[in-house]
Design a protein around this motif. Structure first.
Motif, short mmCIF file in Angstrom:
data_model
loop_
_atom_site.label_atom_id
_atom_site.label_comp_id
_atom_site.label_asym_id
_atom_site.label_seq_id
_atom_site.Cartn_x
_atom_site.Cartn_y
_atom_site.Cartn_z
N UNK A 104 -9.21 -17.25 -1.40
CA UNK A 104 -8.79 -16.06 -2.15
C UNK A 104 -8.29 -15.02 -1.15
N UNK A 105 -7.05 -14.59 -1.29
CA UNK A 105 -6.41 -13.67 -0.35
C UNK A 105 -7.13 -12.32 -0.35
N UNK A 106 -7.44 -11.82 0.86
CA UNK A 106 -8.08 -10.52 1.03
C UNK A 106 -7.08 -9.53 1.63
N UNK A 107 -7.40 -8.25 1.59
CA UNK A 107 -6.53 -7.22 2.14
C UNK A 107 -6.36 -7.44 3.64
N UNK A 108 -5.12 -7.40 4.11
CA UNK A 108 -4.83 -7.59 5.52
C UNK A 108 -4.49 -9.02 5.88
N UNK A 137 0.81 -1.22 0.00
CA UNK A 137 0.00 0.00 0.00
C UNK A 137 0.84 1.27 0.00
N UNK A 138 2.00 1.25 0.68
CA UNK A 138 2.81 2.46 0.81
C UNK A 138 3.90 2.53 -0.25
N UNK A 139 4.57 1.39 -0.49
CA UNK A 139 5.69 1.38 -1.44
C UNK A 139 5.29 0.90 -2.83
N UNK A 140 4.10 0.31 -2.95
CA UNK A 140 3.60 -0.05 -4.27
C UNK A 140 3.76 -1.50 -4.65
N UNK A 141 4.45 -2.31 -3.84
CA UNK A 141 4.63 -3.72 -4.18
C UNK A 141 5.07 -4.50 -2.95
N UNK A 142 4.58 -5.74 -2.84
CA UNK A 142 5.00 -6.60 -1.72
C UNK A 142 6.45 -7.02 -1.85
#
Length: 208
Positions: free
Chosen positions: A162-166, A81-86
């Motif tokens: 299915x992966x969700x946010x968080x 969310x902050x840097x743009x990529x995991x």
């Protein structure tokens, strides 16, 4: 006799000149030594001041790249969310010397690496709606293939998810197996090498 006296006088005059020259050389060396000492002290003071200024600047730059952990966030979600990529999750872990990246607390300050396109603009607070409808609670849903698709809480009984946010692998493992340490089973079943690199929308196999 007169010649001897003249010779003694000449010798004494020569000795006096040598003494004068010696004193001049000694005085010159002393002045040189004092000048070198003053220059060294001045240079050291400037270097020390520059070093302190550089350290203060570095601390200030680091402080501007600090993220305060919020509820529901993980290292992966912050990287996304902050840097743009995991993909930057490993750099966050290294920058903060995190021994267990799954254990971060609300309010904890994390140093973020410098990344182009990093979201540094603070969010603008929107005015509250006068009659906002109450959001319906999340409902656990399954499709015909037995895939859990729309909740981040509650027990997972399906064979895929299915992966969700968080979400993190440890929280998914705890909901699916009742033991978060079994996240390694999910990693093996899905060929995942880095536990922090899961994307929202990714479908994970949950071996039973």
């Amino acid at each position: 006799m007169a010649q001897k006296l003249q010779s003694d006088a000449y010798r004494e005059e020569l000795i006096n000149k040598i003494k004068e020259n010696y004193l001049s050389v000694a005085l010159g060396f002393l002045v040189f030594l004092v000048a070198v000492t003053l220059i060294y002290r001045s240079t050291s003071a400037r270097q020390k001041a520059q070093m302190e200024q550089d350290q203060a600047q570095e601390q200030m730059e680091q402080k501007t790249n600090v993220h305060v952990v919020k509820a529901g966030e993980s290292v992966s979600s912050i990287a996304r969310d902050v840097l743009g990529s995991t993909e930057y999750a490993d750099e966050i872990i290294a920058a903060n010397s995190l021994k267990n990246p799954e254990v971060i607390e609300v309010g904890q300050e994390l140093i973020l690496p410098e990344v182009s396109g990093m979201q540094t603009t603070p969010a603008v607070t929107q005015p509250a709606a006068t009659a906002a409808p109450t959001a319906a609670p999340a409902v656990k849903m399954e499709d015909k293939g037995g895939t859990t698709t729309s909740t981040t809480t509650g027990k997972i009984t399906a064979n895929t998810y299915v992966v969700q946010k968080g979400d993190t692998l440890m929280t998914i493992a705890e909901r699916a197996y009742g033991n978060k340490s079994m996240y390694t089973r999910i990693m093996s079943a899905n060929g995942i090498r880095n536990m922090n690199r899961i994307e929202v929308g990714m479908t994970l196999k949950l071996p039973r």
